[in-house]
Motif scaffolding. Structure first.
Motif, mmCIF file in Angstrom:
data_model
loop_
_atom_site.group_PDB
_atom_site.id
_atom_site.type_symbol
_atom_site.label_atom_id
_atom_site.label_comp_id
_atom_site.label_asym_id
_atom_site.label_seq_id
_atom_site.Cartn_x
_atom_site.Cartn_y
_atom_site.Cartn_z
ATOM 1 N N LYS A 97 -34.258 57.079 -48.230
ATOM 2 C CA LYS A 97 -34.577 56.499 -46.922
ATOM 3 C C LYS A 97 -35.612 55.389 -47.068
ATOM 4 N N PRO A 98 -35.509 54.370 -46.214
ATOM 5 C CA PRO A 98 -36.510 53.281 -46.258
ATOM 6 C C PRO A 98 -37.906 53.820 -45.957
ATOM 7 N N GLY A 99 -38.888 53.255 -46.611
ATOM 8 C CA GLY A 99 -40.271 53.668 -46.397
ATOM 9 C C GLY A 99 -40.713 54.848 -47.235
ATOM 10 N N LYS A 104 -44.789 47.859 -47.640
ATOM 11 C CA LYS A 104 -44.151 46.643 -48.175
ATOM 12 C C LYS A 104 -44.990 45.990 -49.260
ATOM 13 N N ASP A 105 -46.282 46.110 -49.126
ATOM 14 C CA ASP A 105 -47.166 45.447 -50.086
ATOM 15 C C ASP A 105 -47.211 46.154 -51.437
ATOM 16 N N GLU A 106 -46.921 47.445 -51.455
ATOM 17 C CA GLU A 106 -47.060 48.216 -52.687
ATOM 18 C C GLU A 106 -45.921 47.994 -53.680
ATOM 19 N N LEU A 107 -44.715 47.759 -53.195
ATOM 20 C CA LEU A 107 -43.558 47.594 -54.090
ATOM 21 C C LEU A 107 -42.817 46.302 -53.758
ATOM 22 N N LYS A 112 -37.800 48.508 -54.504
ATOM 23 C CA LYS A 112 -37.388 49.437 -53.455
ATOM 24 C C LYS A 112 -35.877 49.585 -53.448
ATOM 25 N N GLU A 113 -35.205 48.466 -53.610
ATOM 26 C CA GLU A 113 -33.739 48.479 -53.628
ATOM 27 C C GLU A 113 -33.217 49.313 -54.798
ATOM 28 N N ALA A 117 -31.193 52.805 -54.549
ATOM 29 C CA ALA A 117 -29.873 52.918 -55.175
ATOM 30 C C ALA A 117 -29.828 54.111 -56.135
ATOM 31 N N TYR A 118 -30.916 54.283 -56.898
ATOM 32 C CA TYR A 118 -30.970 55.407 -57.829
ATOM 33 C C TYR A 118 -30.930 56.739 -57.072
#
Length: 140
Positions: A97-99, A104-107, A112-113, A117-118
């Protein structure tokens, strides 16, 4: 009534508790027909034969009870594996899940993508394993 006897094979000449060969497990060995035939022993040895047959029956009964218990344990273990795979699938879906991996600043977005996906791939793997196990175990 005509008397009938099976042909005497070399494998038939054995003690009541003796296996055909040392590789035969106790659950797989077969009692020779000689020990199942009635009226072939004298009165002197019939008590010993009865004792031996009772011992053999007790051993066979104990094996059957152990086998039944093993079937129950394996059935429970299979159910637990299926539940675990469902749990793992949901765990990986939560990771996808997103987040999940911070702000946003950390990765970087590409990281994230890749992590999403993994995690999605791992969830699909758990789902596929569960389906495969279900087909194998519940079909038989």
């Amino acid at each position: 009534m005509e008397d009938f006897a099976f042909p005497l094979e070399r494998a038939d000449i054995q003690e009541i508790s003796e296996a055909d060969d040392e590789r035969t497990s106790e659950g797989k060995r077969k009692l020779s027909w000689i020990w199942k035939t009635l009226g072939i022993v004298s009165n002197d040895s019939s008590d010993l034969l009865c004792d031996a047959l009772q011992i053999e029956w007790c051993k066979s009964h104990a094996r059957a009870v152990r086998f039944s218990e093993e079937v129950k344990l394996l059935t429970e273990e299979m159910a637990r594996v299926l539940r675990y795979m469902s749990h793992q699938q949901q765990w990986w879906l939560d990771k996808a899940k997103p987040g999940t991996y911070g702000t946003k600043d950390e990765l970087l977005p590409i990281c994230k993508e890749g992590l999403t996906a993994y995690a999605s791939r791992q969830a699909a793997l758990c789902r596929d394993l569960r389906q495969s196990f279900s087909q194998l175990w519940l079909a038989g």
